[in-house]
Design a protein around this motif. Structure first.
Motif, PDB file in Angstrom:
ATOM      1  N   TYR A   1       0.843  -1.202   0.000  1.00 55.26           N
ATOM      2  CA  TYR A   1       0.000   0.000   0.000  1.00 55.26           C
ATOM      3  C   TYR A   1       0.881   1.256   0.000  1.00 55.26           C
ATOM      4  CZ  TYR A   1      -3.099   3.677   1.529  1.00 55.26           C
ATOM      5  OH  TYR A   1      -3.778   4.874   1.608  1.00 55.26           O
TER       6      TYR A   1
ATOM      7  N   ASN B   1      -2.695   0.369  -6.004  1.00 56.86           N
ATOM      8  CA  ASN B   1      -4.094   0.800  -5.918  1.00 56.86           C
ATOM      9  C   ASN B   1      -4.895  -0.200  -5.078  1.00 56.86           C
ATOM     10  OD1 ASN B   1      -6.997   1.027  -6.783  1.00 56.86           O
ATOM     11  ND2 ASN B   1      -6.123   2.750  -7.915  1.00 56.86           N
ATOM     12  N   GLY B   2      -5.705   0.338  -4.176  1.00 53.05           N
ATOM     13  CA  GLY B   2      -6.475  -0.512  -3.277  1.00 53.05           C
ATOM     14  C   GLY B   2      -7.417  -1.460  -3.988  1.00 53.05           C
TER      15      GLY B   2
ATOM     16  N   LEU C   1      -1.851   6.777  -7.228  1.00 49.36           N
ATOM     17  CA  LEU C   1      -3.008   7.666  -7.153  1.00 49.36           C
ATOM     18  C   LEU C   1      -3.109   8.402  -5.819  1.00 49.36           C
ATOM     19  CD1 LEU C   1      -5.671   8.586  -8.497  1.00 49.36           C
ATOM     20  CD2 LEU C   1      -6.737   6.518  -7.597  1.00 49.36           C
ATOM     21  N   TYR C   2      -2.749   7.736  -4.735  1.00 51.11           N
ATOM     22  CA  TYR C   2      -3.034   8.311  -3.420  1.00 51.11           C
ATOM     23  C   TYR C   2      -2.089   9.455  -3.055  1.00 51.11           C
ATOM     24  CZ  TYR C   2      -5.655   3.990  -3.404  1.00 51.11           C
ATOM     25  OH  TYR C   2      -6.493   2.969  -3.741  1.00 51.11           O
TER      26      TYR C   2
ATOM     27  N   LEU D   1      -1.754  11.876  -5.260  1.00 52.59           N
ATOM     28  CA  LEU D   1      -2.180  12.858  -6.266  1.00 52.59           C
ATOM     29  C   LEU D   1      -2.294  14.263  -5.675  1.00 52.59           C
ATOM     30  CD1 LEU D   1      -3.258  13.076  -9.224  1.00 52.59           C
ATOM     31  CD2 LEU D   1      -5.537  12.741  -8.283  1.00 52.59           C
ATOM     32  N   LEU D   2      -2.933  14.370  -4.550  1.00 49.42           N
ATOM     33  CA  LEU D   2      -3.197  15.695  -4.001  1.00 49.42           C
ATOM     34  C   LEU D   2      -1.891  16.389  -3.610  1.00 49.42           C
ATOM     35  CD1 LEU D   2      -5.805  17.240  -3.571  1.00 49.42           C
ATOM     36  CD2 LEU D   2      -5.718  16.599  -1.173  1.00 49.42           C
TER      37      LEU D   2
END
Lengths: 103, 272
Positions: free
Chosen positions: A53, A58-59, A94-95, A97-98
């Motif tokens: 993770y 990706n989850g 992805l996680y 991204l912010l």
């Protein structure tokens, strides 16, 4: 770091009975088909959901791998929380991204 | 007019797979509303059901990721997940390749899309089908919008895709039902699984049910990720249904945040 290939291996493992058979019968041969570094190979060998993770898997891919190795739902969630505690924040995918867009 | 029905519903795997862990009264109310949705679909006597879904790396991966894809197979198989994990038995589901071909050709006049003659359904399609066509006797035409692996299709394209799909359906002699399936705010399969931004969901549903196009298309992915999680990217499926139902408003049958299902569970119908 080859997050793409870690995810590709797990994607194929999740969906393909032939890959699942190789996972059981020829694990090292299966790993050698993908461009993985040492840490990635170890994480998959150990079924280390927390580290995978943190690497950025990706989850939606990871939760099926978790089920494949026999984890219950609450164990899966806890493994990811433990992974972040042990290895620090998510490194890729992805996680992040912010943070990448709004440092 | 051959699009005879349009609606939306949630598809989270927990809805079936973790059913026993939920508050029984709330779970049963959700299930009853899937039943209402099924009856509403059946009342329109459809010949086929299009399911616009947001799949989760079951068929499509980052080696070749289509923004939009429609199935064109004689039959499909699902679920791809472990049957016990999802609590849905694996089986084949009938398709309609002739209708698929006609729809694809028509949509392509407006929007590029990939097609697939092989497709293993994941929970994103199987959870809705388990409630809506429990005998699996209605031909299904799957559609996927990539909501998982950025870069993602812009929201205005999802709307336009829905509108093109509507026109394509209206050109066919068959009676066609359309279901969009995705989550609103949610952080599925992450340590934040179970977090739901109820206020954000209500605001989105207000825009969706009143089909306020400009407001529906005004979300940026940065805002969605911040306020609604990576699962919020699945609003593209709802927005495509809003595009297909342009000019029509909707009726909310059910909404409730159910954390063990990891999403605000939603069932709604557009009044075509």
């Amino acid at each position: 770091m080859s997050l793409y290939y870690v995810q590709k291996l797990l994607y194929q493992l999740n969906r393909d009975p032939h890959t699942q058979q190789r996972y059981r019968d020829d694990f090292e041969g299966l790993l050698s088909d993908y461009e993985l570094d040492g840490e990635e190979r170890e994480a998959i060998r150990d079924g280390d959901i927390g580290l995978l993770y943190v690497m950025g898997v990706n989850g939606q891919i990871l939760m099926h791998y978790s089920a494949l190795i026999g984890q219950e739902w609450h164990e899966y969630i806890q493994s990811m929380k433990d992974g972040v505690k042990q290895h620090g924040p998510v490194r890729g995918g992805l996680y992040t991204l912010l943070e990448e867009r709004d440092p | 007019m051959s699009l005879v029905f349009a609606g939306v519903c949630s598809h989270a795997p927990g809805i079936t797979g973790r059913a026993k862990l939920a508050d029984p009264a709330l779970r049963d109310e959700l299930y009853a509303n899937y039943g209402r949705l099924r009856k509403r679909i059946e009342a329109t006597e459809p010949d086929a059901l299009i399911v616009v879904a947001a799949e989760h790396f079951a068929n499509f991966f980052m080696n070749n990721m289509p923004a939009y894809c429609m199935g064109m197979a004689e039959q499909y198989e699902g679920p791809i997940e472990d049957e016990e994990w999802l609590a849905i038995k694996r089986r084949s589901i009938p398709g309609n390749p002739d209708l698929s071909q006609r729809l694809i050709r028509s949509v392509m006049e407006d929007t590029d899309l990939a097609y697939a003659e092989e497709w293993k359904f994941d929970h994103g399609i199987m959870v809705p089908l388990s409630f809506l066509t429990p005998r699996y006797d209605l031909p299904v035409i799957p559609v996927n919008i990539n909501c998982q692996g950025p870069p993602l299709t812009p929201l205005h394209r999802a709307w336009r895709f829905g509108r093109a799909l509507r026109r394509a359906c209206d050109d066919q002699p068959e009676r066609i039902a359309l279901i969009g399936t995705g989550g609103l705010s949610h952080w599925p399969a992450t340590p934040d699984s179970g977090v739901i931004n109820e206020a954000w969901d209500h605001e989105f549903l207000d825009r969706f049910l009143n089909n306020r196009k400009d407001e529906l298309l005004s979300y940026t992915d940065e805002e969605t990720f911040r306020d609604a999680g990576q699962g919020g990217f699945e609003i593209r499926t709802f927005i495509s249904v809003a595009g297909a139902a342009e000019g029509a408003t909707g009726e909310l049958l059910f909404y409730a945040p159910i954390p063990i299902f990891a999403v605000g569970c939603t069932v709604a119908v557009m009044n075509l």
